[in-house]
Design an enzyme around this catalytic site. Structure first.
Site, PDB file in Angstrom:
ATOM      1  N   CYS A  76      -0.670  -0.105  -4.685  1.00 46.46           N
ATOM      2  CA  CYS A  76      -0.153  -0.076  -3.312  1.00 46.46           C
ATOM      3  C   CYS A  76       1.373   0.092  -3.318  1.00 46.46           C
ATOM      4  O   CYS A  76       1.865   1.106  -3.762  1.00 46.46           O
ATOM      5  CB  CYS A  76      -0.603  -1.313  -2.536  1.00 46.46           C
ATOM      6  N   HIS A 178      -6.393  -0.683  -2.900  1.00 39.04           N
ATOM      7  CA  HIS A 178      -6.436  -1.973  -3.610  1.00 39.04           C
ATOM      8  C   HIS A 178      -7.726  -2.071  -4.416  1.00 39.04           C
ATOM      9  O   HIS A 178      -8.750  -2.465  -3.874  1.00 39.04           O
ATOM     10  CB  HIS A 178      -6.371  -3.119  -2.599  1.00 39.04           C
ATOM     11  N   GLU A 180      -8.549  -4.261  -6.446  1.00 42.57           N
ATOM     12  CA  GLU A 180      -8.970  -5.670  -6.489  1.00 42.57           C
ATOM     13  C   GLU A 180      -9.711  -6.073  -5.217  1.00 42.57           C
ATOM     14  O   GLU A 180     -10.276  -7.154  -5.147  1.00 42.57           O
ATOM     15  CB  GLU A 180      -7.763  -6.570  -6.746  1.00 42.57           C
TER      16      GLU A 180
END
Lengths: 198, 254
Positions: A76, A178, A180
């Protein structure tokens, strides 16, 4: 060992949770020696470009990052900071990748930030996307985007604009989304970065 | 193409899910972590946890719960309920929540929005707005607080525009007239608000059938739709719902 760079714009908790789920040992650190001795470095980021760059400069992390030669993944804002320049408060960035970061302009029917799950179309052959179907969905939250450039290895459309959603140059990788927070495909991408790049 | 999001909402009291007792075949349907995992596997795009714990003492366990959720799912989630200041928000964000939602506290003290957006970024701040029909106001809807019990006299659209200006990154709009009816979302309300703001809108209140989701995305112009009981009681299966929406031309993540 994986080093997650600790600074004032890190969204480190979710990255650490994802690595825990993958069973990968990591340290969260801003210590030069620890970062240099890592096999892989992750540079997360949620925040504003200018204050992040000032923080990194003050602590000598800018020159440290520039000199690293192990696989490095910016996420990001962490990806945007790898660029030469960001329109977010006219910020000179790390200049590791020839790339500019632009602001999404307001347009009817398009909301800003670009928030939610969008498709990622990647160039075949990049190890980051091994085992992931092309045009899979990943989770994005951002108001600035990396222009489409030679270093792009994946692209995404929003607001009538095609932007670079993943980039690679030498040992430096970056993803605008993202991983994650992108379910199983996101974990797969993180695992690919740790296993398939050296 | 950016997908429309489907968001189950879980009410948490004293660390347990309330109203979720009929959920699938979970061993422990009262466990927020187990429900979160199950929804994530079914294809939920995000989750919202609303803490309705009454006492401050018991709320202290919220951070531990948020951390536990964060370690067990890899989709974004929002935590709301009783967040009145930076410290409350910091505790849940630091524990792994992606966003916080604020409601009555922001109406009572609007600068809370500026404070949270300034500290954590707009993308972390969801302004939850509960409204009821009121033709005396210019948008036709009035903001209500305290779970719908208290009128505020605020016009819904003006308040939402103010919230956007102060820096919230998303609006969670609940029609209290539709909430719990299962007769469909408030289409006119959502469409009116969504076309007048530049940040994403999550529609809430009234979901009963798959068609309702189609309507709120196509006619209501919502960017995401939130529901609780239809998912918890498995009246709508998220996987089936997404297939249905995809077949009807709505972009969803499958």
């Amino acid at each position: 060992m994986v080093a997650i760079i600790k600074y004032n714009a890190g969204n480190t908790q979710s990255v650490m949770c994802a690595l825990k789920r993958l069973g990968v040992p990591f340290i969260l650190t801003d210590d030069e020696r620890e970062i240099r001795s890592a096999d892989h470095v992750i540079f997360p980021g949620v925040g504003e470009a200018r204050s992040a760059m000032s923080y990194l400069k003050e602590r000598g992390i800018v020159s440290l990052i520039r000199s690293l030669d192990m696989p490095f993944l910016g996420i990001c804002l962490g990806m945007q900071l790898l660029s030469s320049f960001s329109e977010e408060n006219d910020t000179e960035c790390l200049d590791l990748v020839p790339l500019s970061i632009r602001r999404f302009e307001k347009r009817d029917g398009y909301k800003i930030p670009h928030m939610g799950w969008n498709t990622v179309s990647f160039d075949e052959g990049c190890p980051l996307f091994n085992g992931i179907s092309n045009d899979s969905y990943f989770y994005f939250v951002h108001s600035y985007y990396a222009e489409d450039a030679d270093c792009a290895i994946a692209r995404t459309d929003y607001d009538g604009i095609t932007f670079s959603s993943a980039i690679a140059k030498d040992n430096f990788y970056g993803v605008q989304f993202h991983p994650e927070k992108s379910g199983e495909d996101g974990l797969r991408l993180l695992s690919n970065f740790l296993k398939e790049t050296r | 193409m950016l997908a429309k999001r489907i968001i189950p909402c879980l009410d948490i009291k004293d660390g347990r899910v309330v109203k979720g007792i009929n959920f699938l075949s979970l061993r422990d349907a009262g466990s927020p972590v187990e429900m979160a995992r199950a929804y994530s596997a079914l294809g939920a795009d995000e989750l919202v946890f609303l803490d309705i714990t009454a006492t401050v003492e018991k709320r202290k366990n919220l951070s531990a719960l948020v951390r536990d959720i964060s370690e067990n799912i890899s989709i974004p989630f929002t935590v709301g309920g009783g967040i009145g200041g930076l410290d409350d928000a910091y505790a849940v964000i630091e524990s792994g929540a992606d966003k916080v939602s604020i409601n009555s506290a922001a109406v009572r003290r609007p600068s809370l929005i500026d404070e949270l957006a300034g500290r954590f970024g707009s993308q972390c701040v969801v302004l939850a707005v509960d409204v009821r029909k009121n033709d005396a106001l210019s948008s036709g809807y009035e903001v209500v607080i305290e779970g719908g019990r208290k009128r505020t006299g605020l016009d819904a659209l003006s308040w939402i525009k103010e919230g956007e200006k102060r820096g919230c990154g998303e609006i969670l709009l609940t029609s209290m007239d539709h909430d719990g009816t299962k007769n469909g979302f408030a289409i006119d309300l959502n469409s009116r608000i969504s076309t007048n703001i530049d940040i994403p809108l999550i529609a809430s209140g009234g979901a009963g059938r798959a068609e309702d989701f189609y309507d709120v995305f196509s006619l209501g112009k919502a960017d995401a739709a939130l529901a609780a009981s239809v998912f918890h009681f498995h009246e709508i299966d998220i996987t089936d719902l997404k297939r249905y929406l995809k077949d009807r031309g709505i972009a969803v993540r499958i």
